[in-house]
Design an enzyme around this catalytic site. Structure first.
Site, mmCIF file in Angstrom:
data_model
loop_
_atom_site.group_PDB
_atom_site.id
_atom_site.type_symbol
_atom_site.label_atom_id
_atom_site.label_comp_id
_atom_site.label_asym_id
_atom_site.label_seq_id
_atom_site.Cartn_x
_atom_site.Cartn_y
_atom_site.Cartn_z
ATOM 1 N N LYS A 287 41.724 32.572 54.659
ATOM 2 C CA LYS A 287 40.347 32.181 54.314
ATOM 3 C C LYS A 287 40.071 30.880 53.935
ATOM 4 C CE LYS A 287 37.154 34.024 50.510
ATOM 5 N NZ LYS A 287 37.044 35.224 49.550
ATOM 6 N N SER B 225 33.320 38.366 49.605
ATOM 7 C CA SER B 225 33.095 36.958 50.330
ATOM 8 C C SER B 225 34.245 36.762 51.666
ATOM 9 C CB SER B 225 33.359 36.015 49.341
ATOM 10 O OG SER B 225 34.652 36.048 48.550
ATOM 11 N N SER C 80 36.242 40.856 46.823
ATOM 12 C CA SER C 80 36.187 39.911 48.132
ATOM 13 C C SER C 80 37.157 40.409 49.432
ATOM 14 C CB SER C 80 36.128 38.547 47.746
ATOM 15 O OG SER C 80 34.730 38.291 47.387
HETATM 16 N N1 GLN Z 1 30.854 39.710 45.355
HETATM 17 C C1 GLN Z 1 31.404 39.589 44.363
HETATM 18 C C2 GLN Z 1 30.972 38.114 43.626
HETATM 19 O O1 GLN Z 1 29.905 37.636 44.377
HETATM 20 C C3 GLN Z 1 33.119 39.146 44.411
HETATM 21 C C4 GLN Z 1 33.398 37.979 44.900
HETATM 22 C C5 GLN Z 1 34.885 37.892 45.055
HETATM 23 O O2 GLN Z 1 35.707 38.599 45.044
HETATM 24 N N2 GLN Z 1 35.084 36.729 45.512
HETATM 25 O O3 GLN Z 1 31.215 37.482 42.796
#
Ligand code: GLN
Length: 445
Positions: free
Chosen positions: A47, A122, A146
């Site tokens: 990532k 994400s 994410s």
């Molecule tokens: N969707 C969650 C957020 O926007 C999780 C993001 C993540 O785990 N990096 O904070």
């Protein structure tokens, strides 16, 4: 797979927009050496918020445009030692804030099963790179889901280890008290092998724990009768789609038929999870992201006036969602609001943690859906942050409590979109997750 096969797959899958950068020369260099070790020759994508030496690190943000990592993250260094080929940097929501991988400076990632739908986020690029068969596995980061949510949306496995299990050195900070590097793969064995390699105490991350790392991949066998599994009533209520519910119910029934004990449990503070997650993570993000001011890294909007340079750099460098979180975080930390929001959220976080420790007095693991629905259409929630945030309803508590959890594919809905089941275990009991995951794999085949 050979390098040419790999590069061909990258090219064929280009429309999915899973990668931000693939450095062919570097991959050829890596492959020249004989890749020995437990992960010998395995292609692993990373990532784009995790540092890989001499590779771009953008976090899918304009503000880090053209920034190149001066070092390897500990997890990446360990993967290289174990013989893996680092296969490129994957697309994501900017600074890991989002649930669809649409908030990227490099454009949205598309779902690997149906490109009209979101990849999840994400770590959407990592999930799609694995699901589309471009790489064998990928690293993502999981602050609130994410790794697990995009894994679930693309029909693969997503493992979020215990907080402190994997070093965060070289992972760009979003919310430091929750961030953890996680693993996307197609099998439990691959997930277990990779965790075994990347886990462990690291002098460069003081939150890593001197717990021994068990040989997870050597220890995958168990009987269903060995396990007592809890189903939290708060995770099976309104908002959960019928198809997801049915798929999870069916899998649980199969485990029960095979001999597992299934018990209803309660995690009573679940209803506060989303609210406290967004208060705590935004507070931490507003502080962590203060470093992007145009002075040290990436994009800079030139001006003769220093303050104006800061302002313009940040105004032009960050996207809408990141700005929303910075503003929210600054607000909840400001004097007069600190006690009402931030401090209170920390107290409720403690209650949420106790919910889990109470539950684990009587069960070995907890099973829930990973997400309330399958993947949604691209564009559908872009302008509705609250609807986007509600996607994380089953995943954020795990991060707030620092626990390990995995999403596993358990079938598809009527549109053919994948469904994920989440297994949660007590801290440092990833072994339990891998064993139950292996049972689920067995029972399916
Ligand atoms: N969707 C969650 C957020 O926007 C999780 C993001 C993540 O785990 N990096 O904070």
């Amino acid at each position: 797979m050979t390098i040419s096969e790999f590069l061909e797959r990258v090219q064929n899958a280009e429309p999915l927009n899973a990668f931000i950068s693939v450095d062919e020369t570097d991959i050829r260099e890596q492959a020249k050496e004989q890749r020995k070790g437990m992960l010998g020759g395995m292609y692993v994508a990373i990532k784009d918020n995790i540092s890989v030496l001499n590779q771009p690190l953008s976090c899918a943000s304009h503000i880090l445009e053209n920034f190149v990592s001066p070092y390897d993250a500990t997890a990446v260094k360990k993967l290289k030692y174990a013989g893996a080929i680092i296969a490129g940097k994957t697309n994501m929501d900017e600074f890991a804030m989002g649930s669809s991988s649409e908030y990227s400076h490099y454009g949205p990632v598309k779902n690997a099963i149906n490109p009209e739908y979101v990849a999840g986020g994400s770590s959407g690029g990592s999930a799609v790179a694995v699901a589309a068969g471009i790489v064998d596995a990928a690293l993502g980061s999981d602050t609130g889901g994410s790794v697990r949510q995009p894994a679930s949306y693309n029909g693969i496995l997503g493992m979020k280890p215990t907080y402190g299990r994997v070093s965060r050195y070289g992972l760009v900070a979003f919310a430091s008290s929750l961030d953890q590097i996680g693993i996307m793969s197609k099998t439990v064995t691959d997930s277990a092998r990779i965790l075994e390699i990347i886990a462990g105490e690291d002098a460069r991350d003081a939150t890593t724990v001197p717990e021994p790392v068990p040989p997870f991949s050597q220890n995958l066998e168990s009987q269903a009768g060995d396990w007592k599994i809890g189903l939290p009533e708060e995770y099976f209520t309104e908002g959960l789609s019928t198809s997801v519910r049915q798929a999870v119910d069916t899998q649980v029934a199969t485990l029960k038929d095979a001999g597992a004990t299934i018990v209803p449990i309660s995690l009573p503070h679940t209803e506060f999870a989303i609210a406290i997650y967004y208060i705590i993570t935004s507070a931490e993000a507003s502080s962590n992201l203060a470093r992007y001011d145009g002075v040290r890294y990436g994009f800079r909007h030139e001006s003769d006036d220093l303050l104006e340079m800061y302002n313009r750099t940040r105004a032009g460098g960050f996207g809408t969602e990141v700005k929303r979180r910075i503003m929210l975080g600054t607000y909840v930390l400001s004097s007069g609001y600190y006690d009402a929001y931030y401090d209170k959220a920390q107290r409720v976080r403690r209650l949420l943690q106790s919910d889990f420790s109470n539950a684990f007095q009587s069960v070995d693991a907890i099973i829930t859906p990973t997400t309330p629905t399958t993947a949604f259409k691209r564009g559908e929630k872009m302008d509705d942050p609250l609807a986007m945030y509600l996607n994380d309803i089953y995943t954020v508590s795990v991060n707030l409590a620092g626990l390990p959890a995995m999403s596993l594919p358990v079938g598809t809905d009527e549109d053919g979109l994948p469904i994920g089941l989440q297994i949660i275990a007590p801290a440092f009991k990833e072994e339990t997750i891998f064993k139950i995951g292996t049972l689920i794999e067995r029972l399916k085949s």
